[in-house]
Write a protein that holds these residues in place. Structure first.
Motif, PDB file in Angstrom:
ATOM      1  N   ASP A  14       0.820  -1.214   0.000  1.00 28.32           N
ATOM      2  CA  ASP A  14       0.000   0.000   0.000  1.00 28.32           C
ATOM      3  C   ASP A  14       0.854   1.265   0.000  1.00 28.32           C
ATOM      4  O   ASP A  14       0.519   2.237  -0.672  1.00 28.32           O
ATOM      5  CB  ASP A  14      -0.951   0.015   1.196  1.00 28.32           C
ATOM      6  N   PHE A  15       1.965   1.266   0.731  1.00 31.32           N
ATOM      7  CA  PHE A  15       2.862   2.419   0.718  1.00 31.32           C
ATOM      8  C   PHE A  15       3.393   2.649  -0.694  1.00 31.32           C
ATOM      9  O   PHE A  15       3.411   3.774  -1.185  1.00 31.32           O
ATOM     10  CB  PHE A  15       4.024   2.211   1.699  1.00 31.32           C
ATOM     11  N   VAL A  16       3.800   1.576  -1.361  1.00 27.26           N
ATOM     12  CA  VAL A  16       4.311   1.681  -2.731  1.00 27.26           C
ATOM     13  C   VAL A  16       3.213   2.180  -3.662  1.00 27.26           C
ATOM     14  O   VAL A  16       3.453   3.038  -4.512  1.00 27.26           O
ATOM     15  CB  VAL A  16       4.863   0.319  -3.213  1.00 27.26           C
ATOM     16  N   ARG A  17       2.005   1.675  -3.510  1.00 28.56           N
ATOM     17  CA  ARG A  17       0.897   2.080  -4.369  1.00 28.56           C
ATOM     18  C   ARG A  17       0.602   3.560  -4.228  1.00 28.56           C
ATOM     19  O   ARG A  17       0.388   4.267  -5.207  1.00 28.56           O
ATOM     20  CB  ARG A  17      -0.352   1.267  -4.024  1.00 28.56           C
ATOM     21  N   VAL A  18       0.644   4.060  -2.992  1.00 31.07           N
ATOM     22  CA  VAL A  18       0.296   5.460  -2.734  1.00 31.07           C
ATOM     23  C   VAL A  18       1.459   6.405  -3.017  1.00 31.07           C
ATOM     24  O   VAL A  18       1.279   7.450  -3.644  1.00 31.07           O
ATOM     25  CB  VAL A  18      -0.190   5.633  -1.278  1.00 31.07           C
ATOM     26  N   PHE A  19       2.667   6.053  -2.589  1.00 30.06           N
ATOM     27  CA  PHE A  19       3.790   6.988  -2.639  1.00 30.06           C
ATOM     28  C   PHE A  19       4.847   6.658  -3.693  1.00 30.06           C
ATOM     29  O   PHE A  19       5.738   7.468  -3.938  1.00 30.06           O
ATOM     30  CB  PHE A  19       4.467   7.072  -1.275  1.00 30.06           C
ATOM     31  N   PHE A  27      11.791   5.537  -3.517  1.00 28.72           N
ATOM     32  CA  PHE A  27      13.156   6.007  -3.336  1.00 28.72           C
ATOM     33  C   PHE A  27      13.331   6.722  -2.002  1.00 28.72           C
ATOM     34  O   PHE A  27      14.267   7.468  -1.810  1.00 28.72           O
ATOM     35  CB  PHE A  27      13.541   6.926  -4.499  1.00 28.72           C
ATOM     36  N   GLY A  28      12.401   6.481  -1.098  1.00 23.65           N
ATOM     37  CA  GLY A  28      12.440   7.025   0.245  1.00 23.65           C
ATOM     38  C   GLY A  28      11.272   6.473   1.024  1.00 23.65           C
ATOM     39  O   GLY A  28      10.244   6.118   0.445  1.00 23.65           O
ATOM     40  N   CYS A  29      11.440   6.354   2.319  1.00 30.97           N
ATOM     41  CA  CYS A  29      10.391   5.814   3.183  1.00 30.97           C
ATOM     42  C   CYS A  29      10.484   6.520   4.536  1.00 30.97           C
ATOM     43  O   CYS A  29      11.401   7.311   4.761  1.00 30.97           O
ATOM     44  CB  CYS A  29      10.566   4.309   3.327  1.00 30.97           C
ATOM     45  N   PRO A  30       9.568   6.240   5.456  1.00 28.41           N
ATOM     46  CA  PRO A  30       9.632   6.899   6.769  1.00 28.41           C
ATOM     47  C   PRO A  30      10.918   6.619   7.552  1.00 28.41           C
ATOM     48  O   PRO A  30      11.252   7.347   8.476  1.00 28.41           O
ATOM     49  CB  PRO A  30       8.411   6.343   7.506  1.00 28.41           C
ATOM     50  N   SER A  31      11.666   5.604   7.155  1.00 29.99           N
ATOM     51  CA  SER A  31      12.940   5.323   7.834  1.00 29.99           C
ATOM     52  C   SER A  31      14.062   6.253   7.385  1.00 29.99           C
ATOM     53  O   SER A  31      15.006   6.478   8.126  1.00 29.99           O
ATOM     54  CB  SER A  31      13.369   3.880   7.580  1.00 29.99           C
ATOM     55  N   GLY A  42       8.468  13.020  -2.491  1.00 27.60           N
ATOM     56  CA  GLY A  42       9.881  12.654  -2.461  1.00 27.60           C
ATOM     57  C   GLY A  42      10.151  11.167  -2.587  1.00 27.60           C
ATOM     58  O   GLY A  42      11.191  10.771  -3.097  1.00 27.60           O
ATOM     59  N   ALA A  43       9.216  10.328  -2.153  1.00 24.53           N
ATOM     60  CA  ALA A  43       9.433   8.881  -2.214  1.00 24.53           C
ATOM     61  C   ALA A  43       9.402   8.347  -3.636  1.00 24.53           C
ATOM     62  O   ALA A  43       9.907   7.266  -3.908  1.00 24.53           O
ATOM     63  CB  ALA A  43       8.386   8.154  -1.367  1.00 24.53           C
ATOM     64  N   SER A  44       8.831   9.112  -4.548  1.00 26.63           N
ATOM     65  CA  SER A  44       8.741   8.627  -5.929  1.00 26.63           C
ATOM     66  C   SER A  44       9.839   9.189  -6.831  1.00 26.63           C
ATOM     67  O   SER A  44       9.890   8.879  -8.015  1.00 26.63           O
ATOM     68  CB  SER A  44       7.375   8.988  -6.519  1.00 26.63           C
ATOM     69  N   ARG A  45      10.741   9.980  -6.250  1.00 26.36           N
ATOM     70  CA  ARG A  45      11.824  10.583  -7.049  1.00 26.36           C
ATOM     71  C   ARG A  45      13.189  10.165  -6.516  1.00 26.36           C
ATOM     72  O   ARG A  45      13.481  10.377  -5.348  1.00 26.36           O
ATOM     73  CB  ARG A  45      11.713  12.101  -7.011  1.00 26.36           C
ATOM     74  N   PRO A  46      14.024   9.585  -7.357  1.00 28.72           N
ATOM     75  CA  PRO A  46      15.366   9.211  -6.893  1.00 28.72           C
ATOM     76  C   PRO A  46      16.188  10.427  -6.492  1.00 28.72           C
ATOM     77  O   PRO A  46      16.041  11.502  -7.067  1.00 28.72           O
ATOM     78  CB  PRO A  46      16.002   8.533  -8.105  1.00 28.72           C
TER      79      PRO A  46
END
Length: 51
Positions: A14-19, A27-31, A42-46
Motif C-alpha cells: 500500500d505504501f508503494v501504491r500510494v507513494f 526512493f524514500g520511506c519513513p525510515s 519525495g518517495a517517488s523521485r530518486p
C-alpha cells in the motif's frame, strides 16, 4: 516484498501504491525521510532522500 531503494527498509504494498512511482518503486520511506518529504512526492523521485 517491497523495499525502499534508498535504505533497503521494508515498505508495504500500500505504501508503494500510494507513494511510489509508476514502476512500483520507492526512493524514500519513513525510515530515511520525514513524512513531509514523503507526502510531497519525495518517495517517488530518486535522489531526494536525505538518509
Amino acid at each position: 516484498m517491497y523495499t525502499c531503494n534508498n535504505c533497503g527498509e521494508f515498505v508495504t504494498r500500500d505504501f508503494v501504491r500510494v507513494f511510489g512511482d509508476s514502476d512500483d518503486e520507492v526512493f524514500g520511506c519513513p525510515s530515511c525521510m520525514n513524512m513531509r518529504e514523503v507526502m510531497n512526492g519525495g518517495a517517488s523521485r530518486p535522489g531526494v532522500a536525505t538518509e
